[in-house]
Scaffold this motif. Structure first.
Motif, PDB file in Angstrom:
ATOM      1  N   LEU A 132       0.821  -1.213   0.000  1.00  0.00           N
ATOM      2  CA  LEU A 132       0.000   0.000   0.000  1.00  0.00           C
ATOM      3  C   LEU A 132       0.854   1.262   0.000  1.00  0.00           C
ATOM      4  N   ARG A 133       1.967   1.243   0.723  1.00  0.00           N
ATOM      5  CA  ARG A 133       2.837   2.424   0.770  1.00  0.00           C
ATOM      6  C   ARG A 133       3.317   2.819  -0.623  1.00  0.00           C
ATOM      7  N   ALA A 134       3.579   1.826  -1.459  1.00  0.00           N
ATOM      8  CA  ALA A 134       4.064   2.109  -2.811  1.00  0.00           C
ATOM      9  C   ALA A 134       3.030   2.868  -3.642  1.00  0.00           C
ATOM     10  N   LEU A 135       1.759   2.809  -3.232  1.00  0.00           N
ATOM     11  CA  LEU A 135       0.690   3.438  -4.000  1.00  0.00           C
ATOM     12  C   LEU A 135       0.371   4.855  -3.552  1.00  0.00           C
ATOM     13  N   GLY A 136       0.930   5.276  -2.419  1.00  0.00           N
ATOM     14  CA  GLY A 136       0.707   6.634  -1.958  1.00  0.00           C
ATOM     15  C   GLY A 136      -0.540   6.776  -1.103  1.00  0.00           C
ATOM     16  N   PRO A 137      -1.015   8.012  -0.901  1.00  0.00           N
ATOM     17  CA  PRO A 137      -2.176   8.257  -0.023  1.00  0.00           C
ATOM     18  C   PRO A 137      -3.411   7.502  -0.517  1.00  0.00           C
ATOM     19  N   LEU A 138      -4.212   7.014   0.437  1.00  0.00           N
ATOM     20  CA  LEU A 138      -5.386   6.210   0.105  1.00  0.00           C
ATOM     21  C   LEU A 138      -6.701   6.930   0.361  1.00  0.00           C
ATOM     22  N   ARG A 139      -6.700   7.893   1.247  1.00  0.00           N
ATOM     23  CA  ARG A 139      -7.964   8.528   1.642  1.00  0.00           C
ATOM     24  C   ARG A 139      -8.679   9.129   0.431  1.00  0.00           C
ATOM     25  N   GLY A 140      -9.952   8.757   0.290  1.00  0.00           N
ATOM     26  CA  GLY A 140     -10.758   9.277  -0.800  1.00  0.00           C
ATOM     27  C   GLY A 140     -10.541   8.606  -2.132  1.00  0.00           C
ATOM     28  N   ARG A 141      -9.721   7.560  -2.173  1.00  0.00           N
ATOM     29  CA  ARG A 141      -9.418   6.894  -3.436  1.00  0.00           C
ATOM     30  C   ARG A 141     -10.056   5.514  -3.471  1.00  0.00           C
ATOM     31  N   THR A 142     -10.237   4.994  -4.665  1.00  0.00           N
ATOM     32  CA  THR A 142     -10.812   3.661  -4.853  1.00  0.00           C
ATOM     33  C   THR A 142      -9.681   2.681  -5.138  1.00  0.00           C
ATOM     34  N   LEU A 143      -9.570   1.664  -4.282  1.00  0.00           N
ATOM     35  CA  LEU A 143      -8.498   0.677  -4.363  1.00  0.00           C
ATOM     36  C   LEU A 143      -9.090  -0.683  -4.701  1.00  0.00           C
ATOM     37  N   LEU A 144      -8.517  -1.350  -5.682  1.00  0.00           N
ATOM     38  CA  LEU A 144      -8.860  -2.735  -5.999  1.00  0.00           C
ATOM     39  C   LEU A 144      -7.804  -3.647  -5.403  1.00  0.00           C
ATOM     40  N   VAL A 145      -8.218  -4.628  -4.596  1.00  0.00           N
ATOM     41  CA  VAL A 145      -7.308  -5.624  -4.051  1.00  0.00           C
ATOM     42  C   VAL A 145      -7.601  -6.951  -4.734  1.00  0.00           C
ATOM     43  N   GLU A 146      -6.656  -7.432  -5.500  1.00  0.00           N
ATOM     44  CA  GLU A 146      -6.783  -8.731  -6.183  1.00  0.00           C
ATOM     45  C   GLU A 146      -6.322  -9.826  -5.225  1.00  0.00           C
ATOM     46  N   GLY A 147      -7.196 -10.812  -4.988  1.00  0.00           N
ATOM     47  CA  GLY A 147      -6.888 -11.856  -4.016  1.00  0.00           C
ATOM     48  C   GLY A 147      -7.141 -11.373  -2.599  1.00  0.00           C
ATOM     49  N   ALA A 148      -8.313 -10.778  -2.369  1.00  0.00           N
ATOM     50  CA  ALA A 148      -8.557 -10.056  -1.122  1.00  0.00           C
ATOM     51  C   ALA A 148      -8.908 -10.949   0.057  1.00  0.00           C
ATOM     52  N   ALA A 149      -9.181 -12.219  -0.150  1.00  0.00           N
ATOM     53  CA  ALA A 149      -9.600 -13.077   0.964  1.00  0.00           C
ATOM     54  C   ALA A 149      -8.439 -13.769   1.662  1.00  0.00           C
ATOM     55  N   GLY A 150      -7.247 -13.758   1.079  1.00  0.00           N
ATOM     56  CA  GLY A 150      -6.099 -14.424   1.682  1.00  0.00           C
ATOM     57  C   GLY A 150      -5.530 -13.650   2.853  1.00  0.00           C
ATOM     58  N   GLY A 151      -4.435 -14.154   3.411  1.00  0.00           N
ATOM     59  CA  GLY A 151      -3.843 -13.533   4.585  1.00  0.00           C
ATOM     60  C   GLY A 151      -3.414 -12.109   4.345  1.00  0.00           C
ATOM     61  N   VAL A 152      -2.661 -11.860   3.265  1.00  0.00           N
ATOM     62  CA  VAL A 152      -2.212 -10.505   2.961  1.00  0.00           C
ATOM     63  C   VAL A 152      -3.365  -9.663   2.430  1.00  0.00           C
ATOM     64  N   GLY A 153      -4.172 -10.260   1.551  1.00  0.00           N
ATOM     65  CA  GLY A 153      -5.273  -9.509   0.965  1.00  0.00           C
ATOM     66  C   GLY A 153      -6.261  -9.015   1.999  1.00  0.00           C
ATOM     67  N   SER A 154      -6.629  -9.872   2.948  1.00  0.00           N
ATOM     68  CA  SER A 154      -7.599  -9.453   3.970  1.00  0.00           C
ATOM     69  C   SER A 154      -7.014  -8.378   4.875  1.00  0.00           C
ATOM     70  N   ALA A 155      -5.708  -8.480   5.176  1.00  0.00           N
ATOM     71  CA  ALA A 155      -5.057  -7.423   5.951  1.00  0.00           C
ATOM     72  C   ALA A 155      -5.062  -6.115   5.182  1.00  0.00           C
ATOM     73  N   ALA A 156      -4.775  -6.184   3.889  1.00  0.00           N
ATOM     74  CA  ALA A 156      -4.744  -4.976   3.066  1.00  0.00           C
ATOM     75  C   ALA A 156      -6.111  -4.307   3.016  1.00  0.00           C
ATOM     76  N   VAL A 157      -7.162  -5.111   2.932  1.00  0.00           N
ATOM     77  CA  VAL A 157      -8.507  -4.548   2.897  1.00  0.00           C
ATOM     78  C   VAL A 157      -8.777  -3.743   4.159  1.00  0.00           C
ATOM     79  N   GLU A 158      -8.564  -4.354   5.317  1.00  0.00           N
ATOM     80  CA  GLU A 158      -8.876  -3.659   6.573  1.00  0.00           C
ATOM     81  C   GLU A 158      -8.011  -2.424   6.772  1.00  0.00           C
ATOM     82  N   ILE A 159      -6.733  -2.530   6.445  1.00  0.00           N
ATOM     83  CA  ILE A 159      -5.827  -1.395   6.627  1.00  0.00           C
ATOM     84  C   ILE A 159      -6.207  -0.256   5.693  1.00  0.00           C
TER      85      ILE A 159
END
Length: 301
Positions: A132-159
């Motif tokens: 996520l850091r590589a993508l820059g600020p997230l607030r107000g933006r739409t993020l697609l997480v590919e593979g969102a149910a796995g260990g990393v993906g689910s963490a990325a969603v919540e964060i």
């Protein structure tokens, strides 16, 4: 100490539980009396020898990179933690699935997390945060997480949700309710994804995090419109060709501290699919090898 070990590269049949020498913490490290350890794809890839050309280990080796427990000893220069403190963290590429493990990065484990949840938090959170850091600020933006149910993906969603992003997550239909419980808008991966996103995000997708390495990176770049808006933690082969961000997990205590703070505030709870006793370490690795997990696999010590 008791530990899971393998004396040669190979399948899950190489894993045994036996006595092993107690590790000692070096400068800047802590030794932890482990209560639970996470199981990650890197564990069985290293054990099988699939990555030995660039990630060889000294045998016999103890699998595991992350764990939770109480500090048992501290190395020279360590001042921010005391014996008896409950911490979660990361060591080397091996060494965590044992009664004692050495961490080079750690943070206090939130009281809101069980031992099983804390055991699966470290690697997923630092990997997700790096991507996520590589993508820059997230607030107000739409993020697609590919593979969102796995260990990393689910963490990325919540964060990402905690940081103010609108998150769309891809997973099989059976995991859509799970993704919705994390705060994501679920959709199915694969053919027709761009069309489905056109309905779910009429304004377009700003950023993409790939956690799956499912061969979709070309399509994800097309969806984002710019490879600089795409980060992958999994597809090493195609990242360089396409010019996307490629992120490897780092033992970053700042990431661990942020994950712990989110946990205390209710913004991040590591998701655990299944827990095994140490004696069933082979079954834990076998389940991880099957893939498509909903959260993390954990071994109780």
């Amino acid at each position: 100490m008791r530990a899971a070990r393998y004396h040669r590269y190979g399948g899950v049949e190489t894993l045994v539980v036996e006595e092993a020498p107690d590790p000692l913490p070096g400068p800047g490290e802590v030794r932890v009396r482990v209560t639970a350890a996470g199981v990650n794809p890197v564990d069985w890839k290293v054990r099988s020898g699939a990555v030995r050309d660039f990630l060889a280990v000294e045998l016999p080796a103890i699998p595991g990179r992350e764990a939770v427990g109480t500090v048992d000893a501290t190395g020279e220069g360590v001042r921010d933690v005391a014996v008896g403190d409950r911490v979660f963290g990361l060591g080397g590429v091996t060494g965590a699935t044992a009664e004692l493990a050495v961490f080079s990065a750690w943070a206090p484990a939130p009281g809101t997390w069980t031992d099983e949840e804390a055991a699966g938090a470290a690697l997923a959170s630092v990997t997700a945060m790096g991507g996520l850091r590589a993508l820059g600020p997230l607030r107000g933006r739409t993020l697609l997480v590919e593979g969102a149910a796995g260990g990393v993906g689910s963490a990325a969603v919540e964060i990402a949700v905690a940081r103010g992003a609108t998150v769309i997550g891809t997973a099989g239909a059976g995991n859509h309710a799970f993704l919705a419980s994390l705060g994501a808008v679920p959709t199915t991966y694969g053919d027709g994804l761009a069309e489905r996103l056109g309905v779910l995000a009429p304004g377009g997708v700003d950023l993409v995090l790939d956690t799956a390495a499912s061969g979709s990176l070309d399509d994800l770049v097309a969806i984002a419109g710019d490879p600089a808006r795409v980060s992958t933690i999994a597809d090493h082969a195609n990242a360089a060709r396409l010019g996307t961000h490629l992120v490897n997990a780092e033992n970053d205590p700042a990431f661990l501290a942020e994950a712990a703070d989110l946990g205390r505030r209710g913004g991040y709870r590591p998701r655990v699919e299944r827990t095994y006793p140490l004696e069933r370490i082979g079954d834990a690795h076998a389940r991880s090898e099957l893939g498509h997990t909903r959260g993390k696999i954990v071994v109780r010590i």
